[in-house]
Design a protein around this motif. Structure first.
Motif, mmCIF file in Angstrom:
data_model
loop_
_atom_site.group_PDB
_atom_site.id
_atom_site.type_symbol
_atom_site.label_atom_id
_atom_site.label_comp_id
_atom_site.label_asym_id
_atom_site.label_seq_id
_atom_site.Cartn_x
_atom_site.Cartn_y
_atom_site.Cartn_z
ATOM 1 N N ILE A 227 22.711 30.292 32.998
ATOM 2 C CA ILE A 227 24.045 30.098 33.551
ATOM 3 C C ILE A 227 24.003 30.227 35.073
ATOM 4 O O ILE A 227 23.347 31.108 35.617
ATOM 5 N N GLY A 228 24.711 29.334 35.748
ATOM 6 C CA GLY A 228 24.791 29.386 37.196
ATOM 7 C C GLY A 228 23.860 28.428 37.917
ATOM 8 O O GLY A 228 23.982 28.253 39.130
ATOM 9 N N LEU A 229 22.932 27.783 37.198
ATOM 10 C CA LEU A 229 22.046 26.816 37.841
ATOM 11 C C LEU A 229 22.848 25.613 38.327
ATOM 12 O O LEU A 229 23.821 25.208 37.702
ATOM 13 N N GLN A 230 22.415 25.047 39.448
ATOM 14 C CA GLN A 230 23.079 23.873 39.991
ATOM 15 C C GLN A 230 22.540 22.612 39.316
ATOM 16 O O GLN A 230 21.395 22.572 38.852
ATOM 17 N N ALA A 231 23.389 21.596 39.278
ATOM 18 C CA ALA A 231 22.990 20.349 38.626
ATOM 19 C C ALA A 231 23.557 19.158 39.390
ATOM 20 O O ALA A 231 24.590 19.256 40.059
ATOM 21 N N LYS A 232 22.844 18.057 39.288
ATOM 22 C CA LYS A 232 23.293 16.789 39.860
ATOM 23 C C LYS A 232 23.664 15.862 38.723
ATOM 24 O O LYS A 232 22.923 15.751 37.743
ATOM 25 N N ILE A 233 24.810 15.212 38.837
ATOM 26 C CA ILE A 233 25.281 14.309 37.800
ATOM 27 C C ILE A 233 25.422 12.915 38.373
ATOM 28 O O ILE A 233 26.048 12.730 39.427
ATOM 29 N N VAL A 234 24.849 11.930 37.713
ATOM 30 C CA VAL A 234 25.004 10.533 38.098
ATOM 31 C C VAL A 234 25.742 9.832 36.964
ATOM 32 O O VAL A 234 25.231 9.738 35.840
ATOM 33 N N MET A 235 26.962 9.363 37.260
ATOM 34 C CA MET A 235 27.763 8.689 36.249
ATOM 35 C C MET A 235 27.268 7.260 36.048
ATOM 36 O O MET A 235 26.533 6.704 36.870
ATOM 37 N N VAL A 236 27.683 6.659 34.955
ATOM 38 C CA VAL A 236 27.286 5.284 34.657
ATOM 39 C C VAL A 236 27.806 4.330 35.726
ATOM 40 O O VAL A 236 27.247 3.248 35.935
ATOM 41 N N THR A 237 28.841 4.728 36.439
ATOM 42 C CA THR A 237 29.393 3.913 37.519
ATOM 43 C C THR A 237 28.575 4.000 38.799
ATOM 44 O O THR A 237 28.813 3.258 39.751
ATOM 45 N N GLY A 238 27.635 4.957 38.851
ATOM 46 C CA GLY A 238 26.850 5.185 40.052
ATOM 47 C C GLY A 238 27.365 6.326 40.899
ATOM 48 O O GLY A 238 26.679 6.761 41.837
ATOM 49 N N ASP A 239 28.566 6.816 40.604
ATOM 50 C CA ASP A 239 29.111 7.954 41.358
ATOM 51 C C ASP A 239 28.290 9.206 41.071
ATOM 52 O O ASP A 239 27.909 9.462 39.925
ATOM 53 N N GLU A 240 28.043 9.984 42.126
ATOM 54 C CA GLU A 240 27.256 11.208 41.992
ATOM 55 C C GLU A 240 28.124 12.432 42.251
ATOM 56 O O GLU A 240 28.995 12.411 43.122
ATOM 57 N N PHE A 241 27.866 13.503 41.487
ATOM 58 C CA PHE A 241 28.634 14.731 41.603
ATOM 59 C C PHE A 241 27.685 15.919 41.535
ATOM 60 O O PHE A 241 26.618 15.840 40.933
ATOM 61 N N ALA A 242 28.122 17.019 42.146
ATOM 62 C CA ALA A 242 27.406 18.291 42.026
ATOM 63 C C ALA A 242 28.184 19.174 41.071
ATOM 64 O O ALA A 242 29.419 19.179 41.068
ATOM 65 N N GLY A 243 27.468 19.912 40.242
ATOM 66 C CA GLY A 243 28.125 20.777 39.269
ATOM 67 C C GLY A 243 27.330 22.045 39.030
ATOM 68 O O GLY A 243 26.255 22.244 39.602
ATOM 69 N N GLU A 244 27.870 22.880 38.169
ATOM 70 C CA GLU A 244 27.236 24.165 37.842
ATOM 71 C C GLU A 244 27.148 24.319 36.333
ATOM 72 O O GLU A 244 28.085 23.976 35.604
ATOM 73 N N LEU A 245 26.002 24.829 35.882
ATOM 74 C CA LEU A 245 25.806 25.092 34.465
ATOM 75 C C LEU A 245 26.649 26.301 34.062
ATOM 76 O O LEU A 245 26.423 27.412 34.534
ATOM 77 N N THR A 246 27.644 26.078 33.207
ATOM 78 C CA THR A 246 28.587 27.142 32.846
ATOM 79 C C THR A 246 28.535 27.541 31.378
ATOM 80 O O THR A 246 29.154 28.537 30.993
ATOM 81 N N TYR A 247 27.817 26.782 30.553
ATOM 82 C CA TYR A 247 27.769 27.137 29.128
ATOM 83 C C TYR A 247 26.462 26.671 28.521
ATOM 84 O O TYR A 247 25.997 25.558 28.772
ATOM 85 N N ILE A 248 25.852 27.561 27.720
ATOM 86 C CA ILE A 248 24.662 27.238 26.931
ATOM 87 C C ILE A 248 24.931 27.701 25.504
ATOM 88 O O ILE A 248 25.255 28.871 25.281
ATOM 89 N N ALA A 249 24.830 26.798 24.557
ATOM 90 C CA ALA A 249 25.109 27.145 23.167
ATOM 91 C C ALA A 249 24.150 28.219 22.666
ATOM 92 O O ALA A 249 22.959 28.222 23.009
ATOM 93 N N ALA A 250 24.680 29.127 21.863
ATOM 94 C CA ALA A 250 23.853 30.210 21.318
ATOM 95 C C ALA A 250 23.013 29.739 20.142
ATOM 96 O O ALA A 250 21.978 30.329 19.830
ATOM 97 N N ALA A 251 23.450 28.669 19.475
ATOM 98 C CA ALA A 251 22.732 28.168 18.299
ATOM 99 C C ALA A 251 22.463 26.684 18.462
ATOM 100 O O ALA A 251 23.253 25.947 19.063
ATOM 101 N N ALA A 252 21.331 26.237 17.920
ATOM 102 C CA ALA A 252 20.948 24.829 18.012
ATOM 103 C C ALA A 252 21.692 24.012 16.968
ATOM 104 O O ALA A 252 22.109 24.522 15.920
ATOM 105 N N ASN A 253 21.859 22.743 17.271
ATOM 106 C CA ASN A 253 22.381 21.807 16.281
ATOM 107 C C ASN A 253 21.369 21.717 15.143
ATOM 108 O O ASN A 253 20.195 21.412 15.373
ATOM 109 N N PRO A 254 21.770 21.993 13.909
ATOM 110 C CA PRO A 254 20.791 22.021 12.811
ATOM 111 C C PRO A 254 20.117 20.680 12.546
ATOM 112 O O PRO A 254 19.023 20.636 11.974
ATOM 113 N N LYS A 255 20.736 19.594 12.972
ATOM 114 C CA LYS A 255 20.155 18.275 12.713
ATOM 115 C C LYS A 255 19.200 17.850 13.823
ATOM 116 O O LYS A 255 18.142 17.280 13.562
#
Length: 368
Positions: A227-255
């Motif tokens: 939690i708290g790591l920085q991230a770069k997001i590139v949208m399908v439109t080409g727009d770029e954004f900066a964000g922060e990791l705010t949630y990590i699931a406690a359990a994996a998707n079983p599939k």
């Protein structure tokens, strides 16, 4: 005696001259043999070189690189609320439209008052009577005409009447269903004239100023993020954004055996819509790394991923590497010395320990 001595001296002199001449002849013969052997060795080297595989080698240097994990992702509204009725009745006003922007406190639906106003009037009248009864009980207790319990009972009735007035007033307030925050009206399932019971939806509102970019990370990489790591997001439109990791699931998707991760992004300009595809790059630690084309990666006999290099003796070497980040035009790898000679063409035709002919190119020439 003198003749014999002269003959003997002449013989020794002649023998010395012959020995000297002979030694020169022998030296020349030895030199010829040595030259011939050298020619054979040089020819053998040339013949051997002619049979060596020729590869193209590029010298590359390490650079400081922020390791990243890239994930495909999709945008999701972080604040979406289904605004429901707290009281029942017929809808008489619906002053909103789908897609409309609303502010906090704007009216969404209005329910017919029905008997609520008369209920409030009755509650207020009961409160007045309860107050009179309580005041009388207090006086009678002071005069000693009634027991203290009478005053207590009248106080309880007064409190009940007060609560009834508040409930009746609240019921009148509840006929107006208002926006809890500013946002966009996404859904209006109700219509004017329809019955709205408690708990039924008046409208759905979403606030798109803060968006979630949702991805799923593999169980292999889950330990590398936090939690708290920085991230770069590139949208399908080409727009770029900066964000922060705010949630990590406690359990994996079983599939899929992947973990959901949320990147929170400021979207005040509303450039991100709900459900848009994007690419997340989560920034990890800084490392010394080399940038190479993906085609230069190979596997050894044990299935270990790495690259093939040549040393200063033109001997092929295999070096395992770790992929730090995957880009569109190549990969950043770690695990090599600061400067290495990587085989850029022909690496798939040689093996570790093999001697090769080398053609060296610059990094610019190879990239071109």
């Amino acid at each position: 005696m003198k003749i014999r001595s002269s003959f003997y001296g002449a013989f020794l002199f002649t023998a010395a001259i012959a020995a000297y001449i002979g030694s020169g002849y022998l030296d020349k013969e030895q030199q010829k043999q040595n030259d011939a052997e050298q020619l054979k060795i040089e020819q053998a080297v040339k013949d051997a070189a002619a049979t060596l595989t020729t590869v193209q080698v590029m010298a590359i240097k390490a650079a400081q690189q922020v390791a990243t994990i890239s994930l495909p992702a999709q945008s999701e509204t972080s604040n979406r609320v289904r605004v429901a009725a707290e009281t029942g009745g017929i809808i008489i006003e619906l002053p909103i439209e789908k897609g409309q922007m609303v502010k906090t406190g704007d009216l969404l639906c209005k329910i017919d008052l029905g008997t609520r106003e008369s209920d409030l009037a009755q509650a207020e009248a009961n409160l007045v009577q309860a107050q009179i009864d309580y005041n009388s009980a207090v006086k009678l207790v002071k005069l000693g005409h009634v027991a203290k319990t009478t005053e207590t009972a009248r106080k309880a009735q007064l409190d009940g009447a007060t609560a009834a007035v508040k409930r009746a007033a609240k019921e009148i307030e509840r006929v107006e269903i208002k926006a809890p925050f500013g946002g966009v009206v996404e859904n209006i399932p109700s219509k004017i004239g329809s019955l709205l019971n408690p708990g039924m939806e008046c409208a759905t509102i979403s606030d798109g100023t803060i968006m979630l970019i949702v991805g799923h990370i593999s169980e292999r990489d889950i330990s590398r993020i936090g939690i708290g790591l920085q991230a770069k997001i590139v949208m399908v439109t080409g727009d770029e954004f900066a964000g922060e990791l705010t949630y990590i699931a406690a359990a994996a998707n079983p599939k899929t055996r992947t973990f959901r991760v949320d990147i929170t992004v400021n979207n005040e300009k509303n450039l991100i819509r709900d459900g848009m595809t994007s690419q997340i790059s989560i920034e990890l630690e800084k490392n010394k790394a080399h940038f190479i084309k993906k085609s230069l990666l190979t596997l050894n006999d044990n299935g270990v991923i790495g690259v093939r290099l040549v040393d200063d003796q033109n001997i092929v070497q295999f070096h395992p590497v770790t992929i730090l980040s995957d880009k569109r035009d190549g990969v950043w790898i770690a695990g090599l010395e600061d400067e290495v000679n990587i085989i850029s063409i022909g690496h798939e035709y040689v093996q570790a320990g093999q001697k090769v002919n080398v053609v060296t190119v610059t990094a610019e020439a190879d990239n071109g």
